[in-house]
Design a protein around this motif. Structure first.
Motif, PDB file in Angstrom:
ATOM      1  N   LEU A 189      42.418  35.835  37.557  1.00  0.00           N
ATOM      2  CA  LEU A 189      42.562  36.943  38.494  1.00  0.00           C
ATOM      3  C   LEU A 189      41.744  38.152  38.046  1.00  0.00           C
ATOM      4  CD1 LEU A 189      43.957  38.261  40.952  1.00  0.00           C
ATOM      5  CD2 LEU A 189      45.761  38.969  39.373  1.00  0.00           C
ATOM      6  N   VAL A 190      41.791  38.484  36.766  1.00  0.00           N
ATOM      7  CA  VAL A 190      41.021  39.618  36.254  1.00  0.00           C
ATOM      8  C   VAL A 190      39.531  39.364  36.449  1.00  0.00           C
ATOM      9  CG1 VAL A 190      40.364  40.821  34.128  1.00  0.00           C
ATOM     10  CG2 VAL A 190      42.768  40.427  34.642  1.00  0.00           C
ATOM     11  N   PHE A 191      39.077  38.151  36.170  1.00  0.00           N
ATOM     12  CA  PHE A 191      37.667  37.812  36.355  1.00  0.00           C
ATOM     13  C   PHE A 191      37.252  37.971  37.815  1.00  0.00           C
ATOM     14  CE2 PHE A 191      34.542  34.605  37.600  1.00  0.00           C
ATOM     15  CZ  PHE A 191      33.454  35.036  36.846  1.00  0.00           C
ATOM     16  N   ILE A 192      38.047  37.440  38.725  1.00  0.00           N
ATOM     17  CA  ILE A 192      37.721  37.533  40.147  1.00  0.00           C
ATOM     18  C   ILE A 192      37.719  38.988  40.609  1.00  0.00           C
ATOM     19  CG2 ILE A 192      38.565  36.977  42.471  1.00  0.00           C
ATOM     20  CD1 ILE A 192      37.176  34.666  41.060  1.00  0.00           C
ATOM     21  N   LEU A 193      38.716  39.756  40.188  1.00  0.00           N
ATOM     22  CA  LEU A 193      38.769  41.160  40.586  1.00  0.00           C
ATOM     23  C   LEU A 193      37.565  41.934  40.062  1.00  0.00           C
ATOM     24  CD1 LEU A 193      42.555  41.961  40.109  1.00  0.00           C
ATOM     25  CD2 LEU A 193      41.316  41.789  42.256  1.00  0.00           C
ATOM     26  N   LEU A 194      37.189  41.696  38.820  1.00  0.00           N
ATOM     27  CA  LEU A 194      36.037  42.398  38.255  1.00  0.00           C
ATOM     28  C   LEU A 194      34.744  41.991  38.951  1.00  0.00           C
ATOM     29  CD1 LEU A 194      36.852  42.282  34.466  1.00  0.00           C
ATOM     30  CD2 LEU A 194      36.927  44.258  35.975  1.00  0.00           C
ATOM     31  N   PHE A 195      34.586  40.712  39.180  1.00  0.00           N
ATOM     32  CA  PHE A 195      33.373  40.216  39.812  1.00  0.00           C
ATOM     33  C   PHE A 195      33.227  40.767  41.226  1.00  0.00           C
ATOM     34  CE2 PHE A 195      30.851  37.016  42.053  1.00  0.00           C
ATOM     35  CZ  PHE A 195      29.740  36.978  41.230  1.00  0.00           C
ATOM     36  N   GLU A 196      34.278  40.711  42.002  1.00  0.00           N
ATOM     37  CA  GLU A 196      34.225  41.195  43.381  1.00  0.00           C
ATOM     38  C   GLU A 196      34.083  42.714  43.434  1.00  0.00           C
ATOM     39  OE1 GLU A 196      33.957  39.478  46.197  1.00  0.00           O
ATOM     40  OE2 GLU A 196      33.880  37.663  44.999  1.00  0.00           O
ATOM     41  N   ALA A 197      34.786  43.432  42.559  1.00  0.00           N
ATOM     42  CA  ALA A 197      34.687  44.889  42.561  1.00  0.00           C
ATOM     43  C   ALA A 197      33.277  45.335  42.199  1.00  0.00           C
ATOM     44  CB  ALA A 197      35.701  45.488  41.595  1.00  0.00           C
TER      45      ALA A 197
END
Length: 127
Positions: free
Chosen positions: A103-111
């Motif tokens: 989740l942290v990876f996806i949030l960082l990547f998308e942000a």
């Protein structure tokens, strides 16, 4: 069928004489981690604020890691996972940790992507 709980923490490095002493020891450990988080949040050292890892400040990574450590230790000690079989411990503890990391990876990547889109002018700032 009640059985005795282990009166030790940190894989036997610290041993206690009673459950009450162990609860106080765990409280002190969790309080120290929380105090470190609060102190870092108040003072925000330059090193942690200027160092970036995967487009996120090192201070944010420290907060995420310390929060995961507290969550793991609460589950390990207060939910008595240390007394269970290793397969059950892994299923309960490691699955959410992997999901949180994902989740942290996806949030960082998308942000980062959305920020770059706004910054580079593909869309204009209209708010």
């Amino acid at each position: 069928m009640a059985h005795e709980h282990k009166l030790e923490i940190f894989r036997g490095l610290v041993k206690f004489k009673s459950n009450i002493q162990k609860i106080w020891g765990v409280l002190i450990f969790l309080s120290i981690i929380t105090a470190v988080e609060v102190i870092l949040g108040i003072y925000k050292p330059d090193f942690f604020m200027k160092t970036y890892i995967l487009d996120m400040k090192l201070l944010n990574w420290v907060f995420i890691i310390l929060t995961l450590v507290k969550a793991y230790y609460i589950a390990w000690d207060f939910m008595h996972l240390r007394d269970e079989k290793s397969s059950l411990r892994r299923a309960i503890v490691w699955t959410p940790i992997y999901l949180i990391i994902y989740l942290v990876f996806i949030l960082l990547f998308e942000a980062t992507y959305i920020y770059d889109v706004f910054k580079n002018g593909y869309l204009s700032w209209n708010f």
